[in-house]
Design a protein around this motif. Structure first.
Motif, short mmCIF file in Angstrom:
data_model
loop_
_atom_site.label_atom_id
_atom_site.label_comp_id
_atom_site.label_asym_id
_atom_site.label_seq_id
_atom_site.Cartn_x
_atom_site.Cartn_y
_atom_site.Cartn_z
N ASN A 45 0.82 -1.21 0.06
CA ASN A 45 -0.26 -0.11 0.05
C ASN A 45 1.02 1.24 0.15
OD1 ASN A 45 -3.20 -0.40 0.04
ND2 ASN A 45 -2.33 -1.77 1.78
N ARG A 46 1.86 1.10 0.76
CA ARG A 46 2.88 2.44 0.75
C ARG A 46 3.29 2.65 -0.68
NH1 ARG A 46 4.10 1.73 6.43
NH2 ARG A 46 5.09 -0.44 5.85
N LEU A 49 0.74 3.90 -2.66
CA LEU A 49 0.37 5.41 -2.24
C LEU A 49 1.52 6.44 -2.84
CD1 LEU A 49 -1.23 7.44 -0.78
CD2 LEU A 49 0.20 6.91 1.24
N PHE A 52 0.97 7.07 -6.59
CA PHE A 52 0.04 8.03 -6.76
C PHE A 52 0.61 9.51 -6.53
CE2 PHE A 52 -3.90 4.98 -6.03
CZ PHE A 52 -4.14 5.04 -7.28
N GLU A 53 1.25 9.81 -5.36
CA GLU A 53 1.85 10.95 -5.37
C GLU A 53 2.86 11.37 -6.03
OE1 GLU A 53 2.98 10.16 -1.29
OE2 GLU A 53 1.01 10.58 -0.23
N ILE A 103 -3.28 2.81 6.06
CA ILE A 103 -2.53 2.93 4.90
C ILE A 103 -3.35 2.91 3.66
CG2 ILE A 103 -0.23 2.77 3.53
CD1 ILE A 103 1.02 1.89 6.09
N GLU A 106 -5.83 5.41 3.19
CA GLU A 106 -4.96 6.67 2.55
C GLU A 106 -5.04 6.50 1.25
OE1 GLU A 106 -0.73 8.92 3.77
OE2 GLU A 106 -1.43 7.31 5.29
N VAL A 107 -4.52 5.51 0.73
CA VAL A 107 -4.57 5.30 -0.85
C VAL A 107 -5.72 5.46 -1.30
CG1 VAL A 107 -4.19 3.26 -2.52
CG2 VAL A 107 -2.59 3.27 -0.80
N SER A 109 -8.21 7.46 -0.24
CA SER A 109 -8.45 8.81 -0.14
C SER A 109 -7.64 9.52 -1.27
CB SER A 109 -8.08 9.38 1.37
OG SER A 109 -8.65 8.61 2.23
N LYS A 110 -6.39 9.11 -1.17
CA LYS A 110 -5.81 9.73 -2.37
C LYS A 110 -6.19 9.56 -3.78
CE LYS A 110 -2.08 11.75 -4.07
NZ LYS A 110 -1.67 13.20 -3.89
#
Lengths: 171, 171
Positions: A45-46, A49, A52-53, A103, A106-107, A109-110
């Motif tokens: 997941n990190r 993420l 995505f960022e 996490i 968070e993914v 949401s992102k």
DNA sequence: GCGATACTCCTGACACTGTTCGGAAAACTG
DNA sequence: CAGTTTTCCGAACAGTGTCAGGAGTATCGC
């Protein structure tokens, strides 16, 4: 080991053998086998993420959606085991810890935020989007692993989706 | 037992206990645990096939697609364990026997034939269709089991898909 | 530098899993 | 009733994740 033999084939004894240990000694580092999965879950997941960022999203909705879809399906296609661990319930007894699940949220949401930034704000549109992209991913892995049969459909899918939610036919 | 506790929680010893037998005696009827899964796999596919055949497909593409999508997603939603067994790899070590797999192929062909009968003949359109419907199904089960969050999106999805492959906006 | 503490690792063992072998009943067949 | 097939079980094997207890070793405070 997971990547080679599959998520479910992981054995603590084999893992211990690989690092020259007795199986029980692993419990110094992991509270249980599920804790190992949990680590992989969090790492995956990190990574997602981070990608995505790193993605600089176009202002134009269609190119943005294309980029997101490609990002996600590629992420899925390049590591089947990881995808199963993150998104399918291949290990039914495994449930992520609150920290790791955070996490994943968070993914989510992102992704949701990115879509909102290109004008996609309705819940149903977002749900339809995730259904479409996850459908492409899982079909790719299930029916043509290593190939690109469904990957080739991404642009087409995005066009279909865009037509539907934005209208028009351009771009 | 599978329906209640999940596909993976099935234990031959528990199954034997439930039918007042010793675990070994089950091997008179099933060659292995996978043979049990294989039976369930075949039964599930037969059921799905039967429903497809029972469905009288409209001549109009859009109502036909709606009916098919509802049929499939309902089939998925009403029995999570069955869906996982048939379409997800929840039991990684399980692979259907040729005979059972043949039924699955039959289901696939039937679906394909129905879609062809309403004018959907291109491979990519069919792949896109399966990705969309399976995406809705798995998201429904994963994110809102027992609910209808994604079921409600079916008509909308079919409209989107129809617009794309058939053009126009009516019906 | 020494004693106390914390960490790392292993031996032994438990409860569970799917599965095989060989033999004993039971059911069916001619 | 004799012979054959089917059904079932007791014993056992190899494998799993996991726990308890105890050594050895590194680390910290004085």
């Amino acid at each position: 080991m997971v990547r080679v033999n599959g998520v479910n084939a992981l054995s603590l004894r084999a893992l211990a053998r690989a690092v020259d240990m007795e199986p029980q000694s692993l419990y110094t580092y992991f509270a249980s086998k599920n804790a190992v999965y949990d680590q992989l879950f969090a790492d995956g997941n990190r990574e997602l993420l981070a990608r995505f960022e790193r993605l600089d999203v176009s202002d134009e909705p269609r190119p943005a959606l294309r980029a997101i879809a490609h990002l996600f399906v590629s992420f899925a296609a390049e590591d089947q085991a990881r995808y199963e661990l993150l998104f399918l319930r291949t290990i039914p007894e495994f449930e992520p810890s609150p920290e790791s699940y955070a996490i994943a949220v968070e993914v989510f949401s992102k992704g949701r935020a990115i879509l909102a930034s290109v004008g996609l704000r309705r819940d149903e549109d977002f749900d339809l989007w995730t259904a479409l992209v996850s459908g492409l991913s899982s079909q790719q892995l299930a029916n043509d692993p290593g190939g690109d049969r469904y990957i080739k459909l991404i642009d087409n899918s995005v066009a279909m989706f865009s037509e539907h939610v934005f209208g028009g036919r351009d771009s």
